[in-house]
Scaffold this motif. Structure first.
Motif, PDB file in Angstrom:
ATOM      1  N   GLY A   1       0.905  -1.076  -0.025  1.00  0.00           N
ATOM      2  CA  GLY A   1       0.189   0.052   0.088  1.00  0.00           C
ATOM      3  C   GLY A   1       0.904   1.163  -0.015  1.00  0.00           C
TER       4      GLY A   1
ATOM      5  N   MET B   1      -0.201   6.565   3.754  1.00  0.00           N
ATOM      6  CA  MET B   1       0.582   6.056   5.084  1.00  0.00           C
ATOM      7  C   MET B   1       1.716   5.206   4.616  1.00  0.00           C
ATOM      8  SD  MET B   1      -0.869   7.261   7.646  1.00  0.00           S
ATOM      9  CE  MET B   1      -0.009   6.535   8.759  1.00  0.00           C
TER      10      MET B   1
ATOM     11  N   ASP C   1       2.434  -1.773  -4.269  1.00  0.00           N
ATOM     12  CA  ASP C   1       0.857  -1.341  -4.501  1.00  0.00           C
ATOM     13  C   ASP C   1       0.435  -2.122  -5.884  1.00  0.00           C
ATOM     14  OD1 ASP C   1      -0.518   1.568  -3.139  1.00  0.00           O
ATOM     15  OD2 ASP C   1      -1.393   0.481  -5.130  1.00  0.00           O
TER      16      ASP C   1
ATOM     17  N   VAL D   1      -1.624  -0.514  -7.825  1.00  0.00           N
ATOM     18  CA  VAL D   1      -1.936   0.542  -8.809  1.00  0.00           C
ATOM     19  C   VAL D   1      -0.469   1.127  -9.110  1.00  0.00           C
ATOM     20  CG1 VAL D   1      -3.022   2.577  -8.972  1.00  0.00           C
ATOM     21  CG2 VAL D   1      -4.172   0.758  -7.639  1.00  0.00           C
TER      22      VAL D   1
ATOM     23  N   ALA E   1      -0.392  -1.266   4.798  1.00  0.00           N
ATOM     24  CA  ALA E   1      -0.936  -0.175   4.713  1.00  0.00           C
ATOM     25  C   ALA E   1      -1.985   0.053   3.523  1.00  0.00           C
ATOM     26  CB  ALA E   1       0.060   1.249   4.872  1.00  0.00           C
TER      27      ALA E   1
ATOM     28  N   THR F   1      -5.684  -0.175   1.694  1.00  0.00           N
ATOM     29  CA  THR F   1      -7.210   0.430   1.898  1.00  0.00           C
ATOM     30  C   THR F   1      -7.949  -0.119   3.632  1.00  0.00           C
ATOM     31  OG1 THR F   1      -7.534   0.532  -0.196  1.00  0.00           O
ATOM     32  CG2 THR F   1      -9.420   1.066   0.977  1.00  0.00           C
TER      33      THR F   1
HETATM   34  P1  NAD Z   1      -4.767   5.482   0.966  1.00  0.00           P
HETATM   35  O1  NAD Z   1      -6.181   5.255   0.387  1.00  0.00           O
HETATM   36  O2  NAD Z   1      -3.927   6.827   0.865  1.00  0.00           O
HETATM   37  O3  NAD Z   1      -3.878   4.181   0.390  1.00  0.00           O
HETATM   38  C1  NAD Z   1      -4.128   2.912   0.244  1.00  0.00           C
HETATM   39  C2  NAD Z   1      -3.267   2.321  -0.573  1.00  0.00           C
HETATM   40  O4  NAD Z   1      -3.314   0.958  -0.884  1.00  0.00           O
HETATM   41  C3  NAD Z   1      -3.538   2.776  -2.368  1.00  0.00           C
HETATM   42  O5  NAD Z   1      -2.357   3.103  -2.801  1.00  0.00           O
HETATM   43  C4  NAD Z   1      -3.985   1.478  -2.951  1.00  0.00           C
HETATM   44  O6  NAD Z   1      -4.011   1.711  -4.054  1.00  0.00           O
HETATM   45  C5  NAD Z   1      -3.412   0.252  -2.193  1.00  0.00           C
HETATM   46  N1  NAD Z   1      -4.131  -0.797  -2.289  1.00  0.00           N
HETATM   47  C6  NAD Z   1      -5.428  -1.150  -1.931  1.00  0.00           C
HETATM   48  N2  NAD Z   1      -5.458  -2.431  -2.178  1.00  0.00           N
HETATM   49  C7  NAD Z   1      -4.262  -3.003  -2.281  1.00  0.00           C
HETATM   50  C8  NAD Z   1      -3.946  -4.304  -2.303  1.00  0.00           C
HETATM   51  N3  NAD Z   1      -4.838  -5.473  -2.164  1.00  0.00           N
HETATM   52  N4  NAD Z   1      -2.510  -4.763  -2.604  1.00  0.00           N
HETATM   53  C9  NAD Z   1      -1.634  -3.542  -2.569  1.00  0.00           C
HETATM   54  N5  NAD Z   1      -2.128  -2.385  -2.550  1.00  0.00           N
HETATM   55  C10 NAD Z   1      -3.512  -1.902  -2.410  1.00  0.00           C
HETATM   56  O7  NAD Z   1      -5.045   4.933   2.323  1.00  0.00           O
HETATM   57  P2  NAD Z   1      -3.979   5.522   3.727  1.00  0.00           P
HETATM   58  O8  NAD Z   1      -4.540   6.663   4.463  1.00  0.00           O
HETATM   59  O9  NAD Z   1      -2.690   5.512   3.384  1.00  0.00           O
HETATM   60  O10 NAD Z   1      -4.726   4.396   4.629  1.00  0.00           O
HETATM   61  C11 NAD Z   1      -4.027   2.885   4.590  1.00  0.00           C
HETATM   62  C12 NAD Z   1      -4.179   2.370   6.006  1.00  0.00           C
HETATM   63  O11 NAD Z   1      -3.447   3.192   7.121  1.00  0.00           O
HETATM   64  C13 NAD Z   1      -5.510   2.027   6.461  1.00  0.00           C
HETATM   65  O12 NAD Z   1      -5.710   0.935   7.084  1.00  0.00           O
HETATM   66  C14 NAD Z   1      -5.542   3.387   7.644  1.00  0.00           C
HETATM   67  O13 NAD Z   1      -6.822   2.871   8.472  1.00  0.00           O
HETATM   68  C15 NAD Z   1      -4.172   3.327   8.055  1.00  0.00           C
HETATM   69  N6  NAD Z   1      -4.033   4.670   8.465  1.00  0.00           N
HETATM   70  C16 NAD Z   1      -4.355   5.880   8.097  1.00  0.00           C
HETATM   71  C17 NAD Z   1      -4.221   7.106   8.770  1.00  0.00           C
HETATM   72  C18 NAD Z   1      -4.398   8.602   7.916  1.00  0.00           C
HETATM   73  O14 NAD Z   1      -4.470   9.450   8.536  1.00  0.00           O
HETATM   74  N7  NAD Z   1      -4.820   8.512   6.746  1.00  0.00           N
HETATM   75  C19 NAD Z   1      -3.289   7.073   9.710  1.00  0.00           C
HETATM   76  C20 NAD Z   1      -2.994   5.733  10.337  1.00  0.00           C
HETATM   77  C21 NAD Z   1      -3.493   4.787   9.915  1.00  0.00           C
END
Ligand code: NAD
Length: 291
Positions: free
Chosen positions: A7, A11, A30, A32, A86, A88
């Motif tokens: 991911g 994050m 990732d 994508v 990290a 979705t």
């Molecule tokens: P985001 O939407 O910015 O990124 C998610 C990424 O995951 C995307 O690049 C997507 O292409 C990728 N992805 C989705 N399915 C996938 C798969 N099967 N294999 C590989 N890649 C895949 O989301 P984010 O904000 O970075 O959040 C990610 C995680 O971190 C979540 O679990 C969220 O709860 C957690 N988190 C988020 C925050 C925040 O402030 N946004 C803080 C702490 C924790």
């Protein structure tokens, strides 16, 4: 040690930057390809800022970049000694990924999820290594935020927890121990507060700008709740709220209708250019939401 980060969104890119800066070979995966490109660019930009501020030398930046590899083939990530997930915030998406990684990774590889609200055991129990499965919850923006919540599930071994604490200290972060309850420590307190900020806007208590200004200058917060929501990502925030509401059945965790409408519209906050503020203008201005 080789660290795998799956991911490469908000994050994942920050976590990869932190582990590579601390000296670990880091493989970022990732599905994508354009997200990987975005991550690469945002890491390069952030490292350049560290150099400008004198917190990193130009050589350290070059070395850090050389430790990073970006892949769409998740088989490559499975070669790591530690895999930090990290992707979705969706249990089905995460567990499908963990199933693939569990089959491909070596038996000693430690799995860590950066989930904000899902329980660690709900992922660990689908793998054959719940003793080597831990929560490592980083904070946004990862390169600047020192805290990492180390989450122990009912299945995590003490050896894995000890190892995780050492790892977190080794990358220059501050670990705290948290129970495997939805929201852990910080989001348990912070998510209802952000959602209350959105509810206050819905009720017409004040404008977007005044709500944020009030909490900055009245409560001493570095930013107001709506700016913070845009930083978190409104899609992610709504998912976290839904998961916490499912767990606790308390309305304070429920995503308010305005938040859902904005997610439906594709207003995800900073990362999509529109949220409570419009980031297509510099400096950003409060969005026209008709509320
Ligand atoms: P985001 O939407 O910015 O990124 C998610 C990424 O995951 C995307 O690049 C997507 O292409 C990728 N992805 C989705 N399915 C996938 C798969 N099967 N294999 C590989 N890649 C895949 O989301 P984010 O904000 O970075 O959040 C990610 C995680 O971190 C979540 O679990 C969220 O709860 C957690 N988190 C988020 C925050 C925040 O402030 N946004 C803080 C702490 C924790």
């Amino acid at each position: 040690m080789i660290v795998g980060v799956v991911g490469s969104g908000l994050m994942g890119s920050g976590i990869a930057q932190a582990t590579a800066t601390a000296g670990h070979q880091t493989i970022v995966g990732d599905t994508v390809a354009s997200q990987l490109e975005k991550a690469k660019a945002s890491i390069a930009k952030s490292l350049a800022r560290f150099v400008e501020k004198g917190k990193l030398t130009a050589d350290q930046r070059t070395l850090t970049l050389s430790r990073l590899e970006f892949v769409t083939d998740l088989g490559k990530v499975a070669e790591a000694d530690l895999i930090i997930e990290a992707v979705t915030e969706d249990l089905a998406v995460k567990n499908e990924l963990w199933g693939k990684l569990d089959r491909r990774a070596g038996p000693a590889t430690i799995f860590a999820s950066n989930t904000s609200s899902l329980s660690i055991i709900s992922m660990a129990s689908t793998t054959g290594r719940s003793d080597r499965f831990v929560g490592l919850h980083f904070f946004n923006p990862v390169p600047l935020m020192p805290l990492v919540e180390v989450v122990r599930s009912v299945g995590t071994s003490q050896a894995t927890v000890d190892w995780a604490f050492e790892f977190v200290r080794g990358i220059g972060k501050e670990p705290v121990a948290a129970r495997d309850a939805s929201g852990f420590i910080v989001n348990l307190l912070l998510v209802p507060y952000i959602l209350d900020g959105i509810r206050a806007l819905e009720r017409g208590v004040a404008s977007i700008a005044d709500l944020d200004t009030a909490m900055r200058f009245g409560a001493g917060h570095p930013m107001g709740p709506l700016t913070l929501a845009d930083f978190v990502g409104l899609d992610t925030l709504a998912k976290i709220g839904d998961i916490m509401f499912d767990e606790y059945r308390e309305t304070r965790y429920a995503a308010p209708p305005l938040l859902r409408r904005m997610v439906t519209a594709g207003f995800y906050g900073r990362k999509s250019g529109r949220g409570f503020y419009d980031y297509r203008q510099d400096p950003p201005v409060p969005a026209e939401l008709g509320v």
